[in-house]
Design a protein around this motif. Structure first.
Motif, PDB file in Angstrom:
ATOM      1  N   GLN A   5      -4.941 -11.855  -7.099  1.00  0.00           N
ATOM      2  CA  GLN A   5      -4.044 -11.195  -6.152  1.00  0.00           C
ATOM      3  C   GLN A   5      -4.623  -9.822  -5.802  1.00  0.00           C
ATOM      4  OE1 GLN A   5       0.172 -11.393  -7.164  1.00  0.00           O
ATOM      5  NE2 GLN A   5       0.294  -9.202  -6.766  1.00  0.00           N
ATOM      6  N   ILE A   6      -4.626  -9.514  -4.516  1.00  0.00           N
ATOM      7  CA  ILE A   6      -5.052  -8.159  -4.118  1.00  0.00           C
ATOM      8  C   ILE A   6      -3.896  -7.510  -3.353  1.00  0.00           C
ATOM      9  CG2 ILE A   6      -6.766  -6.765  -2.883  1.00  0.00           C
ATOM     10  CD1 ILE A   6      -8.705  -9.047  -3.025  1.00  0.00           C
ATOM     11  N   GLU A   7      -3.564  -6.309  -3.770  1.00  0.00           N
ATOM     12  CA  GLU A   7      -2.510  -5.583  -3.048  1.00  0.00           C
ATOM     13  C   GLU A   7      -3.138  -4.376  -2.372  1.00  0.00           C
ATOM     14  OE1 GLU A   7       1.352  -6.535  -5.860  1.00  0.00           O
ATOM     15  OE2 GLU A   7       0.416  -4.570  -5.969  1.00  0.00           O
ATOM     16  N   SER A   8      -2.856  -4.254  -1.113  1.00  0.00           N
ATOM     17  CA  SER A   8      -3.433  -3.142  -0.363  1.00  0.00           C
ATOM     18  C   SER A   8      -2.295  -2.241   0.135  1.00  0.00           C
ATOM     19  CB  SER A   8      -4.210  -3.722   0.821  1.00  0.00           C
ATOM     20  OG  SER A   8      -4.538  -2.702   1.706  1.00  0.00           O
ATOM     21  N   TYR A   9      -2.411  -0.953  -0.180  1.00  0.00           N
ATOM     22  CA  TYR A   9      -1.307  -0.029   0.108  1.00  0.00           C
ATOM     23  C   TYR A   9      -1.629   0.959   1.224  1.00  0.00           C
ATOM     24  CZ  TYR A   9       0.929  -1.308  -4.306  1.00  0.00           C
ATOM     25  OH  TYR A   9       1.545  -1.978  -5.311  1.00  0.00           O
ATOM     26  N   LEU A  10      -0.590   1.379   1.880  1.00  0.00           N
ATOM     27  CA  LEU A  10      -0.656   2.567   2.728  1.00  0.00           C
ATOM     28  C   LEU A  10       0.491   3.438   2.231  1.00  0.00           C
ATOM     29  CD1 LEU A  10      -1.734   4.196   5.068  1.00  0.00           C
ATOM     30  CD2 LEU A  10      -0.367   2.843   6.626  1.00  0.00           C
ATOM     31  N   GLU A  11       0.137   4.535   1.626  1.00  0.00           N
ATOM     32  CA  GLU A  11       1.134   5.297   0.880  1.00  0.00           C
ATOM     33  C   GLU A  11       1.346   6.683   1.439  1.00  0.00           C
ATOM     34  OE1 GLU A  11       0.481   5.878  -3.361  1.00  0.00           O
ATOM     35  OE2 GLU A  11       2.586   6.506  -3.174  1.00  0.00           O
TER      36      GLU A  11
ATOM     37  N   VAL B 151       7.257  11.012   5.688  1.00  0.00           N
ATOM     38  CA  VAL B 151       7.074   9.792   6.469  1.00  0.00           C
ATOM     39  C   VAL B 151       8.254   9.671   7.421  1.00  0.00           C
ATOM     40  CG1 VAL B 151       6.965   7.268   6.323  1.00  0.00           C
ATOM     41  CG2 VAL B 151       5.854   8.685   4.565  1.00  0.00           C
ATOM     42  N   THR B 152       7.956   9.547   8.714  1.00  0.00           N
ATOM     43  CA  THR B 152       9.063   9.458   9.672  1.00  0.00           C
ATOM     44  C   THR B 152       9.141   8.061  10.285  1.00  0.00           C
ATOM     45  OG1 THR B 152       7.548  10.515  11.222  1.00  0.00           O
ATOM     46  CG2 THR B 152       9.298  11.883  10.312  1.00  0.00           C
ATOM     47  N   GLU B 153       8.142   7.268  10.045  1.00  0.00           N
ATOM     48  CA  GLU B 153       8.165   5.898  10.552  1.00  0.00           C
ATOM     49  C   GLU B 153       7.182   5.090   9.732  1.00  0.00           C
ATOM     50  OE1 GLU B 153       7.775   6.066  14.881  1.00  0.00           O
ATOM     51  OE2 GLU B 153       7.264   3.920  14.827  1.00  0.00           O
ATOM     52  N   ARG B 154       7.542   3.869   9.401  1.00  0.00           N
ATOM     53  CA  ARG B 154       6.547   2.976   8.781  1.00  0.00           C
ATOM     54  C   ARG B 154       6.990   1.556   9.054  1.00  0.00           C
ATOM     55  NH1 ARG B 154       9.862   0.835   6.879  1.00  0.00           N
ATOM     56  NH2 ARG B 154      11.177   0.853   5.097  1.00  0.00           N
ATOM     57  N   THR B 155       5.994   0.777   9.436  1.00  0.00           N
ATOM     58  CA  THR B 155       6.352  -0.586   9.818  1.00  0.00           C
ATOM     59  C   THR B 155       5.116  -1.490   9.795  1.00  0.00           C
ATOM     60  OG1 THR B 155       7.229  -1.924  11.613  1.00  0.00           O
ATOM     61  CG2 THR B 155       6.090   0.021  12.284  1.00  0.00           C
TER      62      THR B 155
ATOM     63  N   ALA C 166      -0.502  -2.307   9.537  1.00  0.00           N
ATOM     64  CA  ALA C 166       0.485  -1.461   8.865  1.00  0.00           C
ATOM     65  C   ALA C 166       0.419  -0.124   9.585  1.00  0.00           C
ATOM     66  CB  ALA C 166       0.105  -1.296   7.404  1.00  0.00           C
ATOM     67  N   PHE C 167       1.566   0.363   9.981  1.00  0.00           N
ATOM     68  CA  PHE C 167       1.590   1.601  10.765  1.00  0.00           C
ATOM     69  C   PHE C 167       2.484   2.632  10.072  1.00  0.00           C
ATOM     70  CE2 PHE C 167       3.762   4.360  13.722  1.00  0.00           C
ATOM     71  CZ  PHE C 167       2.707   4.913  14.429  1.00  0.00           C
ATOM     72  N   MET C 168       1.977   3.846   9.945  1.00  0.00           N
ATOM     73  CA  MET C 168       2.789   4.888   9.320  1.00  0.00           C
ATOM     74  C   MET C 168       2.661   6.183  10.116  1.00  0.00           C
ATOM     75  SD  MET C 168       2.791   6.192   5.387  1.00  0.00           S
ATOM     76  CE  MET C 168       3.641   4.739   4.787  1.00  0.00           C
ATOM     77  N   LYS C 169       3.789   6.853  10.257  1.00  0.00           N
ATOM     78  CA  LYS C 169       3.766   8.146  10.942  1.00  0.00           C
ATOM     79  C   LYS C 169       4.345   9.179   9.990  1.00  0.00           C
ATOM     80  CE  LYS C 169       6.177   9.833  14.890  1.00  0.00           C
ATOM     81  NZ  LYS C 169       6.752   9.428  16.159  1.00  0.00           N
ATOM     82  N   GLN C 170       3.699  10.331   9.929  1.00  0.00           N
ATOM     83  CA  GLN C 170       4.213  11.426   9.101  1.00  0.00           C
ATOM     84  C   GLN C 170       4.334  12.662   9.982  1.00  0.00           C
ATOM     85  OE1 GLN C 170       0.828  10.833   6.371  1.00  0.00           O
ATOM     86  NE2 GLN C 170       2.298  11.218   4.734  1.00  0.00           N
ATOM     87  N   SER C 171       5.388  13.413   9.736  1.00  0.00           N
ATOM     88  CA  SER C 171       5.602  14.591  10.585  1.00  0.00           C
ATOM     89  C   SER C 171       5.820  15.834   9.735  1.00  0.00           C
ATOM     90  CB  SER C 171       6.814  14.377  11.487  1.00  0.00           C
ATOM     91  OG  SER C 171       6.627  13.193  12.233  1.00  0.00           O
TER      92      SER C 171
ATOM     93  N   ARG D  91       4.036  -9.264   3.104  1.00  0.00           N
ATOM     94  CA  ARG D  91       4.071  -7.840   3.460  1.00  0.00           C
ATOM     95  C   ARG D  91       5.385  -7.216   3.021  1.00  0.00           C
ATOM     96  NH1 ARG D  91       0.204  -5.850   7.213  1.00  0.00           N
ATOM     97  NH2 ARG D  91      -1.477  -7.362   7.088  1.00  0.00           N
ATOM     98  N   GLU D  92       5.280  -6.044   2.490  1.00  0.00           N
ATOM     99  CA  GLU D  92       6.491  -5.351   2.035  1.00  0.00           C
ATOM    100  C   GLU D  92       6.486  -3.928   2.553  1.00  0.00           C
ATOM    101  OE1 GLU D  92       6.863  -5.389  -2.218  1.00  0.00           O
ATOM    102  OE2 GLU D  92       6.629  -7.584  -2.286  1.00  0.00           O
ATOM    103  N   ALA D  93       7.685  -3.362   2.602  1.00  0.00           N
ATOM    104  CA  ALA D  93       7.787  -1.960   3.029  1.00  0.00           C
ATOM    105  C   ALA D  93       8.838  -1.256   2.190  1.00  0.00           C
ATOM    106  CB  ALA D  93       8.178  -1.900   4.496  1.00  0.00           C
ATOM    107  N   GLU D  94       8.529  -0.058   1.773  1.00  0.00           N
ATOM    108  CA  GLU D  94       9.511   0.785   1.093  1.00  0.00           C
ATOM    109  C   GLU D  94       9.600   2.090   1.867  1.00  0.00           C
ATOM    110  OE1 GLU D  94      11.706   0.835  -1.293  1.00  0.00           O
ATOM    111  OE2 GLU D  94      11.420  -1.292  -1.798  1.00  0.00           O
ATOM    112  N   GLU D  95      10.402   3.012   1.384  1.00  0.00           N
ATOM    113  CA  GLU D  95      10.645   4.243   2.137  1.00  0.00           C
ATOM    114  C   GLU D  95       9.353   4.937   2.571  1.00  0.00           C
ATOM    115  OE1 GLU D  95      12.989   8.371   1.523  1.00  0.00           O
ATOM    116  OE2 GLU D  95      13.378   6.755   0.114  1.00  0.00           O
TER     117      GLU D  95
END
Ligand code: BGC
Length: 776
Positions: free
Chosen positions: A165-171, A196-200, A210-215, A239-243
């Motif tokens: 299993q390989i898990e790839s993160y965007l944190e 983080v103001t958006e992640r999806t 995987a898209f993430m926005k930080q402000s 695929r999973e998403a947390e806060e």
């Protein structure tokens, strides 16, 4: 042992927790925009790692809280942001997770390949049940695609087939620096200032991303990060998403000895300037485009870019692969850390760590731009263009500091606003104006780029010169000479003094050059000159005032000692007996109150000696020697900007052995963690200083007013050395060895240089060779 060193690589044969944070700095990958520290795919225990991904010029502001404030103090600190982490990968077999800190490894190897601009890691992991897995990583931050980084992980089961299993993160959560008393370490931000103001997970151009926005709350800036992956084998994907994180989990059935490859294409784009309205889309588009091109193509582009850079920039110390490796390491990181987009520059730690908050200081122009000037002048130009983009902020800073006209550059900043909370060693360093102006002049001299003069250069020269004219005065007590009071020179162990010699000398150049180039442009392109004069409201008499102030500049000199005084009162102070200071009390700044230090004759770094280097033709050899002998005894070298200049100046006065000793203290500053803070980031000015020690020091190169001159020397420890420099559109290769010195044109045409004072024409195809003993 030396012969085993590959001088193009920095190699690690063992994972060592205790030196991990340092190694992360050394293995940083960057492209002048994105910087990724070498914290690998697995998160390391707190205290042993400083994970970091940075974007040049991307920052948050926060109010500086003063116990006692006063008018004009800097209001905000600025902090280069540690943005979302796209490096992390977890590899699992039978529910067991690979981790270099805890897992059993049969072998481990990591290299930074400076020739091709990539990082490679290879290791064999043995699970508790004896399964062996080869893990190979190849990472890059693309030199040709500003917004792109890419990482590949290949996993090969060596003695089994079955599921992995390989898990790839965007944190999005970020590392927060602890609060310390060390002013070189930047404090973290308050909670919630950057989040983080958006992640999806979303589809873009037919790819899963995987898209993430930080402000950032106060600066109002945002960054978008997109990751898209490709995997070489069919698998089950979740695929999973947390806060504040996103995860892609791949369940793969692997066969013995068959590698499965996961490739990660990452793009960061910020909401700054032209991308204000489209940074999210641009980030998604850039990641997908990189994925379409494929990993091998990105590697190819990277190698070509690096080949081009090294074809001009390489420096080799013959017969010493370790020193060759070290100088390449320094140049590689300088290249990686320097913004090339005209809106950013080189932070004091580059993009390799949070030390000094990611701020640009004076050394960008005093140490780093001058190196690029001779290797790739477009980079030097871009750094100066950055200063032009913040000229309005420098005008604001000048008003705040009580100057009615002109522009005063902030001591430390990202966007141009002063961020120094300690003005005696911050805003008081007015010499930054002179340093920037001098870099403009050197650039103009080396390139004859009149377009730059018209667009940016003259305005910078005039606006910086105005500050000196405004703040200085003709003092009756100094025979009517022009004096500049209440400034701090480069040596931060002496503060707020009158007539700092370095400052006065650099101010004089600034004033003279403002006049020279104003008159030049007026003659060459009167219309453009008038436009600039009108824009900044230049009055006719101002140029005359500049000229007079420069001509009458007071240069402190002590007749008795026959040396230049660092400032009006420096020589009156008590000499600090450095032999009596316990070894553990260096650097002094961490052990003594500033007033204790200021009260003494003691130098953190060269001040007057730096002026002797920059303004080499304004001092006689005897003066250089006497000044060197006096100030050398007072130097602690507590700043990493110090030893390189001592090396250059020792070589200049003919003390080659001494120059060599200083050079050896400079060249491996980060590789050997000599300042004991490499973990906070690499020392960019020192890295530039290593190049200067070789080229300006040992080879005695100087350039001014169209003349490129050399006075080469060979340290007895070396078989030889070689490097290339560009000047006025011509590239020349210099080789020094035990037989003598040769000069060879690498480009068409002729360049007239001077070799030990003798004019020499160097034509393309006709190498000029001089044996030792032939020099004047
Ligand atoms: C040096 C300064 C330098 C700053 C950032 C200080 O230790 O004294 O000259 O600008 O570091 O690198």
């Amino acid at each position: 042992m030396n012969s085993q060193i590959d001088s193009w690589k920095i190699v690690e044969h063992e994972f060592k927790l205790c030196r991990n944070a340092n190694q992360e700095s050394l293995f940083t990958l960057a492209n002048g925009f994105i910087g990724m520290r070498g914290d690998g795919e697995e998160p390391i225990s707190n205290g042993f790692s400083k994970p970091g991904t940075f974007i040049n010029g991307f920052f948050e502001k926060a109010a500086i809280i003063y116990g006692e404030s006063a008018y004009g103090f800097a209001k905000n600190k600025q902090i280069m942001l540690n943005v979302c982490n796209a490096k992390q990968l977890t590899i699992m077999v039978d529910g067991e997770e690979f981790h270099p800190e805890h897992s059993r490894m049969e072998s481990y190897y990591r290299e930074l390949d400076m020739k091709s601009g990539i990082e490679i890691r290879k290791l064999v992991w043995i699970t508790e049940s004896g399964k062996k897995i080869l893990i190979e990583n190849r990472n890059l931050v693309s030199m040709t695609r500003k917004f792109v980084a890419a990482r590949e992980c290949s996993v090969t089961p060596l003695n089994f087939s079955g599921p992995i299993q390989i898990e790839s993160y965007l944190e999005g959560s970020k590392y927060i620096e602890e609060k310390t008393d060390d002013p070189r370490v930047e404090e973290g931000l308050g909670d919630g200032d950057f989040r983080v103001t958006e992640r999806t997970h979303m589809e873009h151009l037919g790819r899963k991303t995987a898209f993430m926005k930080q402000s950032a709350k106060n600066s109002g800036l945002s960054v978008a990060c997109t990751v898209t992956e490709s995997i070489s084998q069919d698998c089950n994907e979740v695929r999973e998403a947390e806060e504040d994180w996103l995860l892609a989990r791949y369940l793969i059935n692997v066969s013995e000895n068959e590698p499965v490859k996961l490739q990660k294409y990452i793009s960061y784009v910020t909401s700054q300037r032209e991308f204000q309205d489209c940074y999210e889309k641009t980030s998604a588009g850039q990641a997908c485009e990189a994925a379409d091109a494929g990993f091998e193509q990105l590697l190819k582009e990277q190698a070509l870019f690096m080949e081009e850079f090294w074809s001009h920039g390489d420096v080799a110390i013959k017969g010493d692969p370790s020193l060759t490796q070290s100088i390449r390491f320094n140049l590689f990181h300088l290249l990686q850390s320097t913004g090339r987009d005209s809106f950013t520059s080189t932070a004091s730690k580059g993009l390799s760590g949070e030390g000094y908050g990611g701020h640009y200081f004076w050394e960008s122009e005093a140490y780093i731009a001058p190196v690029f000037l001779f290797l790739d002048e477009t980079i030097a130009k871009s750094m100066l263009e950055y200063r032009y983009t913040i000229l309005d902020k420098a005008r604001e800073q000048a008003r705040l500091m009580g100057h009615e006209t002109g522009a005063l550059y902030s001591w430390r900043s990202i966007d141009g606003e002063e961020a120094s909370a300690y003005f005696p060693a911050g805003s008081a360093q007015y010499h930054i104006n002179g340093d920037i102006a001098f870099a403009v002049v050197r650039y103009l001299d080396a390139t004859l780029d009149m377009d730059f003069l018209e667009k940016c250069g003259l305005e910078i020269l005039l606006e910086t010169a105005r500050i000196w004219a405004d703040m200085g005065h003709y003092s009756a007590l100094k025979d009517g000479k022009f004096c500049i009071d209440c400034v701090t020179g480069p040596d931060e162990y002496t503060a707020i003094v009158d007539n700092n010699c370095y400052t006065n000398l650099m101010a004089r150049e600034n004033l003279w050059n403002a006049v020279k180039y104003a008159r030049f442009l007026k003659a060459e392109n009167g219309k453009r000159y008038e436009e600039i004069a009108e824009k900044i409201g230049l009055k006719v008499q101002e140029l005359e005032e500049f000229q007079k102030a420069a001509d009458l500049m007071y240069i402190p000199y002590d007749e008795k000692l026959q040396i230049h005084m660092q400032d009006d009162t420096f020589l009156y102070r008590k000499v600090l007996d450095l032999d009596k200071i316990p070894e553990q009390n260096f650097p002094l700044l961490l052990h003594y109150h500033p007033l204790f230090i200021y009260r003494h004759q003691v130098c953190k770094q060269p001040d007057l000696l730096l002026a002797q280097f920059f303004l080499f033709n304004r001092f006689t050899n005897e003066e250089k020697k006497r000044n060197f002998d006096y100030y050398e005894k007072l130097a602690t070298h507590d700043s990493s900007l110090s030893v390189c200049i001592f090396s250059v100046m020792a070589a200049e006065i003919g003390e080659v052995d001494k120059a060599y000793d200083y050079f050896m203290q400079c060249i491996r500053t980060d590789l050997d963690d000599m300042q004991k803070n490499t973990k906070d980031g690499l020392h960019m000015a020192n890295m530039a200083g290593a190049w200067m020690s070789i080229v300006h020091g040992f080879a005695g190169m100087n350039a001014a007013e169209g003349e490129l001159s050399f006075k080469p020397k060979l340290p007895k420890q070396w078989e030889g050395y070689e490097f290339s420099v560009r000047y006025r559109g011509k590239e020349i290769k210099v080789e020094v060895d035990r037989m003598g010195v040769s000069y060879e044109m690498k480009s068409e045409g002729r360049l007239t240089i001077t070799h030990w004072g003798e004019a020499v024409d160097v034509d393309f195809g006709n190498k000029r060779v001089f044996k030792w003993g032939e020099e004047g």
